[in-house]
Design an enzyme around this catalytic site. Structure first.
Site, PDB file in Angstrom:
ATOM      1  N   GLU A   1      19.510  -7.181  -0.100  1.00  0.00           N
ATOM      2  CA  GLU A   1      19.003  -5.889  -0.552  1.00  0.00           C
ATOM      3  C   GLU A   1      18.683  -5.879  -2.046  1.00  0.00           C
ATOM      4  OE1 GLU A   1      21.853  -6.446   1.097  1.00  0.00           O
ATOM      5  OE2 GLU A   1      21.379  -5.702   3.098  1.00  0.00           O
TER       6      GLU A   1
ATOM      7  N   HIS B   1      19.707   5.713   8.432  1.00  0.00           N
ATOM      8  CA  HIS B   1      21.149   5.681   8.688  1.00  0.00           C
ATOM      9  C   HIS B   1      21.959   6.305   7.562  1.00  0.00           C
ATOM     10  CE1 HIS B   1      19.480   3.049  11.680  1.00  0.00           C
ATOM     11  NE2 HIS B   1      20.633   2.925  12.284  1.00  0.00           N
TER      12      HIS B   1
ATOM     13  N   ARG C   1      13.801   8.647  11.326  1.00  0.00           N
ATOM     14  CA  ARG C   1      13.394   7.240  11.137  1.00  0.00           C
ATOM     15  C   ARG C   1      12.220   6.882  12.046  1.00  0.00           C
ATOM     16  NH1 ARG C   1      17.289   3.256  14.554  1.00  0.00           N
ATOM     17  NH2 ARG C   1      18.147   4.795  15.989  1.00  0.00           N
TER      18      ARG C   1
ATOM     19  N   ARG D   1      19.660   8.353  11.690  1.00  0.00           N
ATOM     20  CA  ARG D   1      19.571   7.490  12.864  1.00  0.00           C
ATOM     21  C   ARG D   1      19.281   8.285  14.135  1.00  0.00           C
ATOM     22  NH1 ARG D   1      24.204   5.359  16.555  1.00  0.00           N
ATOM     23  NH2 ARG D   1      23.045   3.879  17.804  1.00  0.00           N
TER      24      ARG D   1
ATOM     25  N   SER E   1      15.723  -1.228  13.268  1.00  0.00           N
ATOM     26  CA  SER E   1      16.479   0.011  13.092  1.00  0.00           C
ATOM     27  C   SER E   1      15.805   0.983  12.133  1.00  0.00           C
ATOM     28  CB  SER E   1      17.886  -0.296  12.567  1.00  0.00           C
ATOM     29  OG  SER E   1      18.592  -1.062  13.499  1.00  0.00           O
TER      30      SER E   1
HETATM   31  C1  LIG Z   1      24.940  -5.827   3.268  1.00  0.00           C
HETATM   32  C2  LIG Z   1      24.542  -5.662   4.684  1.00  0.00           C
HETATM   33  N1  LIG Z   1      23.233  -5.595   4.990  1.00  0.00           N
HETATM   34  C3  LIG Z   1      22.858  -5.410   6.268  1.00  0.00           C
HETATM   35  C4  LIG Z   1      23.785  -5.293   7.267  1.00  0.00           C
HETATM   36  C5  LIG Z   1      23.354  -5.020   8.693  1.00  0.00           C
HETATM   37  N2  LIG Z   1      23.604  -6.200   9.543  1.00  0.00           N
HETATM   38  C6  LIG Z   1      24.677  -6.271  10.349  1.00  0.00           C
HETATM   39  S1  LIG Z   1      24.775  -7.723  11.177  1.00  0.00           S
HETATM   40  C7  LIG Z   1      23.332  -8.270  10.480  1.00  0.00           C
HETATM   41  C8  LIG Z   1      22.814  -9.630  10.830  1.00  0.00           C
HETATM   42  C9  LIG Z   1      23.844 -10.673  10.607  1.00  0.00           C
HETATM   43  O1  LIG Z   1      23.376 -11.928  10.956  1.00  0.00           O
HETATM   44  P1  LIG Z   1      24.367 -13.169  10.849  1.00  0.00           P
HETATM   45  O2  LIG Z   1      25.030 -13.159   9.527  1.00  0.00           O
HETATM   46  O3  LIG Z   1      23.623 -14.394  11.195  1.00  0.00           O
HETATM   47  O4  LIG Z   1      25.489 -12.812  11.914  1.00  0.00           O
HETATM   48  P2  LIG Z   1      25.660 -13.322  13.426  1.00  0.00           P
HETATM   49  O5  LIG Z   1      24.420 -14.001  13.850  1.00  0.00           O
HETATM   50  O6  LIG Z   1      26.814 -14.253  13.391  1.00  0.00           O
HETATM   51  O7  LIG Z   1      25.968 -12.089  14.222  1.00  0.00           O
HETATM   52  C10 LIG Z   1      22.814  -7.307   9.600  1.00  0.00           C
HETATM   53  C11 LIG Z   1      21.580  -7.464   8.846  1.00  0.00           C
HETATM   54  C12 LIG Z   1      25.140  -5.363   6.898  1.00  0.00           C
HETATM   55  N3  LIG Z   1      26.117  -5.231   7.794  1.00  0.00           N
HETATM   56  N4  LIG Z   1      25.491  -5.558   5.610  1.00  0.00           N
END
Ligand SMILES: Cc1ncc(C[n+]2csc(CCOP(=O)(O)OP(=O)(O)O)c2C)c(N)n1
Ligand SMILES: [Mg+2]
Lengths: 326, 274
Positions: free
Chosen positions: A72, A123, A24, A181, A51
């Site tokens: 996505e 990943h 990556r 990753r 990432s």
């Molecule tokens: C479908 C999907 N896309 C991407 C991710 C990667 N991911 C994990 S947490 C996150 C950000 C989440 O932000 P938010 O919903 O505002 O959560 P918080 O601020 O409460 O942690 C992402 C993009 C994921 N877990 N699932």
């Protein structure tokens, strides 16, 4: 279909030879170089640019970078639209979300329209580590391989990744490039040249040939060294191009093998092992053993623990070879 | 009557345990676990009918952590309420631990459904709310979402479903900390106005301060009285809440505290008003 050969290797390509870096990271750097040369390259990401390393491109070319947020499906559709207006979109997120969440957008909108979208997912596999099963794609290669028109590449190291990304720009048509990753050892020699649909045979064994891609190429090479020392003539081939499969090379290997072992950081169902077994059984039946994740979900752990836990190691390759030759 | 002082104390305990387990694990999601601590404390220590000794009790209220990466807040509250031994918290994210990086319902009691891929929880909550109605069980379903998470299209499909089927036994809560991984939600992919969107989708909406226990309690209680439509509690929160070095910083979304940071954090939490 367009050209399949890379004609745009950046000057810095040699910088990746012999380096142990995550694929990556190589992608992130390669994109920036390509961005300088090709004004029609655009990059999309779904809130994971740190990432996936598309953040590097974003910093250099903010006007050609589109963060789609956590969406996505929308990202793949938008990438298709950009492609259909003559751009070369690179769409990145984690492998499971790119191929899982957005599968039908990839099939219907990108592939069925032959939209020139490059899906570069990071990943892939269990080396994601601690995040666990929800973030570890073990089905992505299968999901992409089954779609008509899709090209599927799983590079073995950073050097191959850079070449593959360069080739993607010259090639017209949808592509899925699967990256990892964690850091991977350098395996390909300086003279190596990536071509879509071409395998790289390190050496041909008289008894056994190991067909690998991704992180498993390094393990295959370690295993072959041990087996050769023990008198089992073992070869290794890098089949980074899962689709199209290098049928010529595979037939040649099959004709020279008592046993073929496939190994990949993916489910044993549907990936490289399946592709090899399908071709070999139809064209030159020889015993094939598949090493991968055995129809189970991943789990949390350090990536080093996990590759042992799931048997994605040189040790397991050696044992599999010995048991299968008995 | 809710014992506000007790609930605040529980929220503080949750935060301390979250930080300890994350530090021990060496990876994981700090910011979004801390921002949800007050809401989760209110649910498990006050609002929800649940029985840690009988996690499958048919009449329990359900909680779905749609933002599954905040697993530490859920694991902590489940252990503090007695679903499993607290010592397990030390195994977070380790090989063979039931405390997976993201919640897995097959490995741990009290987890209603496996989550971690964002955007899927509200649909499951709808299904549970429908199932409970079919069975005539008067339980409620709570679903906690991230604000970045609502960028997923499925959330809006589910929002439509919930109001279409008049799921008044459903209460969604958005942890509106205004951050996702790549930055502020409004800058990465604008989500605002959230309240007007949900109202347009046929929901009842309460806007509260997600760190004021009185407001959380009020909204949870009032939501129960709303008939014929689902309720959204739009909770304004601070990512990393309670520890000033983490507060409001996107960087601490997905990294665990160091030993030093942990020490500072615990000191601050123990001395803090909240
Ligand atoms: C479908 C999907 N896309 C991407 C991710 C990667 N991911 C994990 S947490 C996150 C950000 C989440 O932000 P938010 O919903 O505002 O959560 P918080 O601020 O409460 O942690 C992402 C993009 C994921 N877990 N699932
Ligand atoms: Mg957020």
């Amino acid at each position: 279909m367009g050209k399949t050969e890379c004609g745009c290797a950046p000057n810095s390509l040699s910088e990746f030879v012999g380096k142990d870096i995550a694929t990556r990271d190589a992608y992130g750097m390669a994109l920036v170089e390509l961005g300088k040369k090709y004004p029609n390259i655009v990059v999309l990401d779904a809130d994971l640019s740190c990432s996936t390393k598309t953040a590097l491109f974003a910093k250099n070319f903010p006007e050609r970078f589109f963060n789609m947020g956590i969406s996505e499906q929308d990202m793949m559709g938008t990438a298709a639209g950009l492609a259909l207006t003559g751009k070369i979109p690179f769409a990145s997120t984690f492998a499971i979300f790119a191929t899982g969440r957005a599968w039908e957008q990839v099939r219907q909108t990108i592939c069925y329209s032959n939209a020139n979208v490059k899906i570069v997912a990071t990943h892939g596999g269990i080396t994601v580590g601690e995040d666990g099963a929800t973030h570890q794609a073990l089905e992505d290669v299968a999901l992409m391989r089954v779609i008509p028109t899709m090209t599927v590449i799983v590079p073995a190291d950073a050097y191959e990744t850079v070449q593959c990304i360069n080739t993607a720009v010259d090639y017209y048509g949808p592509m899925y490039i699967r990256l990892g990753r964690s850091k991977v050892p350098s395996v390909l020699p300086a003279e190596y040249k990536f071509h879509i649909g071409k395998a790289y045979i390190f050496n041909l064994g008289k008894d056994v040939n190991i067909i690998a891609n991704g992180i498993m190429v390094a393990e295959a090479l370690k295993a072959a060294e041990v087996l050769n020392k023990e008198g089992i003539s073992t070869g290794v081939a890098n089949f980074s191009s899962v689709k199209p499969l290098d049928e010529e090379a595979l037939l040649h290997i099959a004709k020279n093998s008592k046993l073929i072992v496939t190994t990949e950081e993916h489910s044993v169902i549907g990936g490289l092992g399946s592709a090899v077994a399908e071709f070999v059984s139809e064209n030159h039946p020889v015993k094939v053993k598949r090493i991968g994740v055995n129809d189970t979900f991943g789990c949390s752990g350090t990536w080093k623990e996990l590759i042992k836990f799931y048997g994605l190691t040189a040790e397991n390759i050696i044992n599999t070879v010995k048991n299968s030759l008995k | 009557m809710a014992d506000i002082a007790f609930l605040n104390e529980m929220a503080k305990t949750l935060r301390i345990e979250i930080l300890k387990m994350l530090t021990k694990a060496g990876s994981g999601h700090t910011g979004g676990s801390l921002s949800a601590a007050d809401i989760v404390a209110a649910l498990y220590f006050y609002k929800m009918k649940h029985d840690p000794k009988n996690p499958k009790w048919e009449e329990r209220d359900r909680f779905i952590l749609s933002k599954g990466h905040a697993a530490p807040v859920l694991y902590t509250v489940l252990s503090l309420t007695g679903y499993f031994d607290k010592s397990l918290l030390n195994t977070l994210r380790q090989l063979n631990s039931p405390l997976q990086g993201h919640p897995c319902c097959k490995s741990l009691p009290g987890i209603e459904v496996s989550t971690g891929s964002l955007g899927q929880g509200l649909s499951v909550a709808n299904g549970m709310a429908l199932g409970l109605k079919l069975d005539g069980i008067p339980s409620r379903v709570y679903c906690l979402l991230g604000d970045g998470e609502i960028q997923e299209g499925q959330v809006w499909e589910a929002a439509m479903t919930a109001s279409h089927y008049k799921l008044d036994n459903l209460c969604a809560i958005i942890d509106n900390n205004d951050l996702q991984i790549d930055g502020y939600c409004s800058e990465v992919m604008n989500i605002y106005p959230i309240d007007e969107k949900f109202r347009a989708f046929g929901w009842n909406v309460f806007k509260i301060d997600g760190h004021k226990m009185e407001e959380i309690i009020y909204a949870l209680d009032e939501a129960e009285k709303i008939k014929g439509k689902p309720t959204l509690i739009l909770a304004k929160t601070i990512k990393g809440k309670g520890v000033s070095i983490f507060e409001g910083k996107a960087k601490y979304h997905g990294i665990a505290p160091t030993e030093e940071e942990l020490e500072i954090a615990i000191k601050e939490l123990k001395n803090g008003k909240n």
